[in-house]
Design a protein around this motif. Sequence first.
Motif, PDB file in Angstrom:
ATOM      1  N   MET A   1       0.952  -1.273   0.001  1.00  0.00           N
ATOM      2  CA  MET A   1      -0.195   0.072   0.151  1.00  0.00           C
ATOM      3  C   MET A   1       1.000   1.273  -0.176  1.00  0.00           C
ATOM      4  O   MET A   1       1.709   1.507   0.769  1.00  0.00           O
ATOM      5  CB  MET A   1      -0.877   0.104   1.311  1.00  0.00           C
ATOM      6  N   PRO A   2       0.479   2.088  -0.801  1.00  0.00           N
ATOM      7  CA  PRO A   2       1.259   3.539  -0.848  1.00  0.00           C
ATOM      8  C   PRO A   2       0.984   4.229   0.357  1.00  0.00           C
ATOM      9  O   PRO A   2      -0.163   4.254   0.909  1.00  0.00           O
ATOM     10  CB  PRO A   2       0.885   3.990  -2.162  1.00  0.00           C
ATOM     11  N   ARG A   3       2.112   4.923   0.982  1.00  0.00           N
ATOM     12  CA  ARG A   3       1.948   5.782   1.876  1.00  0.00           C
ATOM     13  C   ARG A   3       2.371   7.128   1.281  1.00  0.00           C
ATOM     14  O   ARG A   3       3.722   7.469   1.108  1.00  0.00           O
ATOM     15  CB  ARG A   3       2.823   5.417   3.130  1.00  0.00           C
ATOM     16  N   ILE A   4       1.671   8.258   1.222  1.00  0.00           N
ATOM     17  CA  ILE A   4       1.826   9.533   0.595  1.00  0.00           C
ATOM     18  C   ILE A   4       2.146  10.633   1.435  1.00  0.00           C
ATOM     19  O   ILE A   4       1.157  10.931   2.323  1.00  0.00           O
ATOM     20  CB  ILE A   4       0.967   9.695  -0.463  1.00  0.00           C
ATOM     21  N   VAL A   5       3.249  11.347   1.559  1.00  0.00           N
ATOM     22  CA  VAL A   5       3.489  12.598   2.040  1.00  0.00           C
ATOM     23  C   VAL A   5       3.103  13.738   1.042  1.00  0.00           C
ATOM     24  O   VAL A   5       3.563  13.561   0.168  1.00  0.00           O
ATOM     25  CB  VAL A   5       4.843  12.851   2.765  1.00  0.00           C
ATOM     26  N   CYS A   6       2.322  14.578   1.503  1.00  0.00           N
ATOM     27  CA  CYS A   6       1.976  15.774   0.668  1.00  0.00           C
ATOM     28  C   CYS A   6       2.514  16.984   1.288  1.00  0.00           C
ATOM     29  O   CYS A   6       2.264  17.253   2.615  1.00  0.00           O
ATOM     30  CB  CYS A   6       0.418  15.965   0.634  1.00  0.00           C
ATOM     31  N   ILE A   7       3.204  17.609   0.837  1.00  0.00           N
ATOM     32  CA  ILE A   7       3.924  18.871   1.143  1.00  0.00           C
ATOM     33  C   ILE A   7       3.261  20.203   0.591  1.00  0.00           C
ATOM     34  O   ILE A   7       3.721  20.398  -0.643  1.00  0.00           O
ATOM     35  CB  ILE A   7       5.475  18.990   1.038  1.00  0.00           C
ATOM     36  N   CYS A   8       2.429  20.902   1.057  1.00  0.00           N
ATOM     37  CA  CYS A   8       1.932  22.035   0.496  1.00  0.00           C
ATOM     38  C   CYS A   8       2.302  23.333   0.718  1.00  0.00           C
ATOM     39  O   CYS A   8       2.430  23.516   2.125  1.00  0.00           O
ATOM     40  CB  CYS A   8       0.213  22.180   0.784  1.00  0.00           C
ATOM     41  N   LEU A 146       0.340  13.042   5.851  1.00  0.00           N
ATOM     42  CA  LEU A 146       0.606  11.825   5.376  1.00  0.00           C
ATOM     43  C   LEU A 146      -0.721  10.730   5.495  1.00  0.00           C
ATOM     44  O   LEU A 146      -1.061  10.838   6.402  1.00  0.00           O
ATOM     45  CB  LEU A 146       1.677  11.090   6.205  1.00  0.00           C
ATOM     46  N   ALA A 147      -0.940  10.214   4.172  1.00  0.00           N
ATOM     47  CA  ALA A 147      -2.271   9.359   4.193  1.00  0.00           C
ATOM     48  C   ALA A 147      -1.750   8.334   3.280  1.00  0.00           C
ATOM     49  O   ALA A 147      -0.989   8.209   2.479  1.00  0.00           O
ATOM     50  CB  ALA A 147      -3.334  10.300   3.727  1.00  0.00           C
ATOM     51  N   ASP A 148      -3.088   7.516   2.791  1.00  0.00           N
ATOM     52  CA  ASP A 148      -2.755   6.387   1.973  1.00  0.00           C
ATOM     53  C   ASP A 148      -3.016   6.935   0.437  1.00  0.00           C
ATOM     54  O   ASP A 148      -2.287   6.056  -0.251  1.00  0.00           O
ATOM     55  CB  ASP A 148      -3.874   5.352   2.128  1.00  0.00           C
ATOM     56  N   THR A 149      -3.405   7.972   0.203  1.00  0.00           N
ATOM     57  CA  THR A 149      -3.536   8.486  -1.301  1.00  0.00           C
ATOM     58  C   THR A 149      -3.205   9.773  -1.533  1.00  0.00           C
ATOM     59  O   THR A 149      -3.277  10.579  -0.641  1.00  0.00           O
ATOM     60  CB  THR A 149      -5.158   8.292  -1.448  1.00  0.00           C
ATOM     61  N   PRO A 150      -2.673  10.123  -2.672  1.00  0.00           N
ATOM     62  CA  PRO A 150      -2.411  11.347  -3.025  1.00  0.00           C
ATOM     63  C   PRO A 150      -3.522  12.476  -2.713  1.00  0.00           C
ATOM     64  O   PRO A 150      -3.429  13.609  -2.026  1.00  0.00           O
ATOM     65  CB  PRO A 150      -1.907  11.679  -4.428  1.00  0.00           C
ATOM     66  N   ALA A 220     -15.825  13.430 -13.435  1.00  0.00           N
ATOM     67  CA  ALA A 220     -14.742  13.968 -12.813  1.00  0.00           C
ATOM     68  C   ALA A 220     -15.015  13.985 -11.279  1.00  0.00           C
ATOM     69  O   ALA A 220     -13.868  13.552 -10.502  1.00  0.00           O
ATOM     70  CB  ALA A 220     -14.304  15.306 -13.315  1.00  0.00           C
ATOM     71  N   LEU A 221     -16.127  14.520 -10.849  1.00  0.00           N
ATOM     72  CA  LEU A 221     -16.480  14.501  -9.331  1.00  0.00           C
ATOM     73  C   LEU A 221     -16.357  13.292  -8.747  1.00  0.00           C
ATOM     74  O   LEU A 221     -15.881  13.050  -7.741  1.00  0.00           O
ATOM     75  CB  LEU A 221     -17.973  15.107  -9.419  1.00  0.00           C
ATOM     76  N   LEU A 222     -16.972  12.135  -9.131  1.00  0.00           N
ATOM     77  CA  LEU A 222     -16.669  10.821  -8.750  1.00  0.00           C
ATOM     78  C   LEU A 222     -15.330  10.356  -8.821  1.00  0.00           C
ATOM     79  O   LEU A 222     -15.046   9.576  -7.727  1.00  0.00           O
ATOM     80  CB  LEU A 222     -17.648   9.779  -9.332  1.00  0.00           C
ATOM     81  N   LEU A 223     -14.489  10.528  -9.939  1.00  0.00           N
ATOM     82  CA  LEU A 223     -13.344  10.112 -10.096  1.00  0.00           C
ATOM     83  C   LEU A 223     -12.404  10.819  -8.613  1.00  0.00           C
ATOM     84  O   LEU A 223     -11.747  10.178  -7.971  1.00  0.00           O
ATOM     85  CB  LEU A 223     -12.555  10.558 -11.382  1.00  0.00           C
ATOM     86  N   ARG A 224     -12.411  12.060  -8.606  1.00  0.00           N
ATOM     87  CA  ARG A 224     -11.795  12.624  -7.510  1.00  0.00           C
ATOM     88  C   ARG A 224     -12.345  12.156  -6.083  1.00  0.00           C
ATOM     89  O   ARG A 224     -11.440  12.034  -5.100  1.00  0.00           O
ATOM     90  CB  ARG A 224     -11.997  14.059  -7.508  1.00  0.00           C
ATOM     91  N   LEU A 225     -13.426  11.795  -5.982  1.00  0.00           N
ATOM     92  CA  LEU A 225     -13.884  11.338  -4.701  1.00  0.00           C
ATOM     93  C   LEU A 225     -13.292   9.889  -4.241  1.00  0.00           C
ATOM     94  O   LEU A 225     -12.861   9.511  -3.349  1.00  0.00           O
ATOM     95  CB  LEU A 225     -15.639  11.498  -4.441  1.00  0.00           C
ATOM     96  N   ASP A 226     -13.183   9.184  -5.511  1.00  0.00           N
ATOM     97  CA  ASP A 226     -12.912   7.737  -5.294  1.00  0.00           C
ATOM     98  C   ASP A 226     -11.329   7.776  -5.236  1.00  0.00           C
ATOM     99  O   ASP A 226     -10.623   6.903  -4.431  1.00  0.00           O
ATOM    100  CB  ASP A 226     -13.298   6.906  -6.546  1.00  0.00           C
ATOM    101  N   GLN A 227     -10.741   8.821  -5.649  1.00  0.00           N
ATOM    102  CA  GLN A 227      -9.182   8.543  -5.594  1.00  0.00           C
ATOM    103  C   GLN A 227      -8.899   9.314  -4.163  1.00  0.00           C
ATOM    104  O   GLN A 227      -7.953   8.552  -3.593  1.00  0.00           O
ATOM    105  CB  GLN A 227      -8.689   9.794  -6.522  1.00  0.00           C
ATOM    106  N   ALA A 228      -9.577   9.948  -3.742  1.00  0.00           N
ATOM    107  CA  ALA A 228      -9.194  10.491  -2.313  1.00  0.00           C
ATOM    108  C   ALA A 228      -9.456   9.354  -1.210  1.00  0.00           C
ATOM    109  O   ALA A 228      -8.666   9.290  -0.210  1.00  0.00           O
ATOM    110  CB  ALA A 228     -10.032  11.698  -2.063  1.00  0.00           C
ATOM    111  N   LEU A 229     -10.724   8.618  -1.505  1.00  0.00           N
ATOM    112  CA  LEU A 229     -11.014   7.255  -0.372  1.00  0.00           C
ATOM    113  C   LEU A 229     -10.267   6.233  -0.857  1.00  0.00           C
ATOM    114  O   LEU A 229     -10.292   5.388  -0.048  1.00  0.00           O
ATOM    115  CB  LEU A 229     -12.515   7.344  -0.434  1.00  0.00           C
ATOM    116  N   GLY A 230      -9.257   6.149  -1.979  1.00  0.00           N
ATOM    117  CA  GLY A 230      -8.666   4.941  -1.975  1.00  0.00           C
ATOM    118  C   GLY A 230      -9.352   3.875  -2.836  1.00  0.00           C
ATOM    119  O   GLY A 230      -9.132   2.795  -3.124  1.00  0.00           O
ATOM    120  N   ARG A 231     -10.492   4.394  -3.444  1.00  0.00           N
ATOM    121  CA  ARG A 231     -11.493   3.260  -4.293  1.00  0.00           C
ATOM    122  C   ARG A 231     -10.792   3.272  -5.799  1.00  0.00           C
ATOM    123  O   ARG A 231     -11.027   2.153  -6.488  1.00  0.00           O
ATOM    124  CB  ARG A 231     -12.836   3.725  -4.271  1.00  0.00           C
TER     125      ARG A 231
END
Length: 584
Positions: A1-8, A146-150, A220-231
Amino acid sequence: MPRIVCICLSHWPVTRLRRAGLAPERGPLAVAAEGAGGLRLVALDPEARALGLNPGEPLGRVRARIGVQLQVYPADPEADRDSLLRLCRWASAYAPLVAPFGPAEAADGLYIDVAGASHLRGGEANLVTDLAARLARATIPARIALADTPGAAFALARHGGTDRIVVPPGGCAEALRGLPVEALRLDPDIAAGLRRLGLRRIEELDALPRGPLARRFGEALLLRLDQALGRRAEPLAPLTEAAKYAAACGFLDPIGRQSDIVRTARDLMAEIAPRLERDGLGACALRLALHRVDGAVRDLDLGLSRPERHPERVAALVSLRLDRLGSALDAGFGFETVALAVTVTGAMPARQMDLGSTIAGDGVGFLADALAQRLGRGLLRLEPWASHLPERADRGRAWVAKEDHGSLPGMGGGQMLALPPLSSGKGDPCVSRSRERGTRIPKGARPAGRAEPPSAPSLPSPDPLLGPRFPAEGGGKARTIASPWPDHLPPRPLVLFPRGEAALDVLATVPEGPPRRFRWRAQIHKVAHAEGPERIAAEWWREPGAERDYYRIECEAGHRLWLYRDGPHAPDRPAAWYVHGLFA
């Protein structure tokens, strides 16, 4: 499972200006760029935000609204991007997969996939703490998650409650429940439409049926939602892929001398060369990465004109590049790691060599590489251009090596090509040139492109930089090689001026004849010998002009010049004369 660090990165353009010393450390500061209706704010520091300013506001309205002095600097997206890429390379010390933000994020920052690497820093929490501390010491404001998805990491870093958030594996859905829908990296129109329907939180959006949402707002709305939740998977586009042909060397005692760096680069290339040779490839571009003790990385990119895999030759180019850098290399307390990677490869098949011959590639190709590394800029060559006028008959273009560059087959790398003797008659004693600048061709040589006697062996095509070559033959004969330049023109000067320089006080035996004496560059020149004229008509389809009569002359002082008379001579209007080039 990826573990993503986001630096904003908060207000990255402002941070870049201050770190580069281009803006003061204090005072409300903004960066503006051209937008709809004029200049608009694109980045603000905390003091400017405290005044109630927001990105996107027109600069004129802001100046009229606030009473304090606002320091405004022009936006430089290219410089911002270059600085962000350097930060990404620095962050690769935590994990190899680093990716900068793309257009979807509409912000500045980067992702790091630390899966399998966090234990090197004592765990995920310690890694985030260490990363935040290093950025703070470098005066780079940032929010880290840091979370599971970008998608989840970005939402928490941008809209989370604190500057540092670590979500345990599998906890993205719970962590995103209370965040606004804008955290999903949606198009602003979609986010505004959701708010008009009363959908403000991600948990409210996720509870609705998917069909109506897709029909109303698109996939596009469902794609972004699924990507954030790891689906759905969201692969990152890394800054650089791992090089297939690379080698590195670490040092217990850091190095800093140029000779040590060059020797290491040679050894690393010697380690890479067998793999390149096995695959029939050579290096067309290399990157030498010098890792300093304090964590700074200095990358040196070497571009080659032709595929190469010889360690000594690569080491020589590295040495020339370091010569050019000088003290700007800034080794600090030394380099603890040196890495060499082949970033671009090209076909380099094995070649049969004669006994005693040098390594293939000697000659123009290596000369071009050496000049490029030492001077820091690419080389230009001339190519023919369809025009009658000499000043328009060629143009410059970037020089690129061809397969036939370097020494001719059967010749040693340092062997010189002999030229036949010059004519001893009283004809033009000048040494003319082909249209490629710098190629010296004897007057008596056979024009390029004409057929050779049957006994003359064929040679490869000419070198694109130096032009045709003329190895000596028995009896003083010379062979020529086909050239893209016209072969029917009289000799042209070695140096051609962009435009003719006026020759004054010209005296001629007859009005339509060659000059006998003239003044040029504040000196009187007496003509000892002249040949011509060569008449060149004006290009009437471009602009009207008079015909030119060109003469090749030799002065008593030994100067060989190319003069022309601009138009015919008339009693009421003497023709003007110009010097257009130098033979010697």
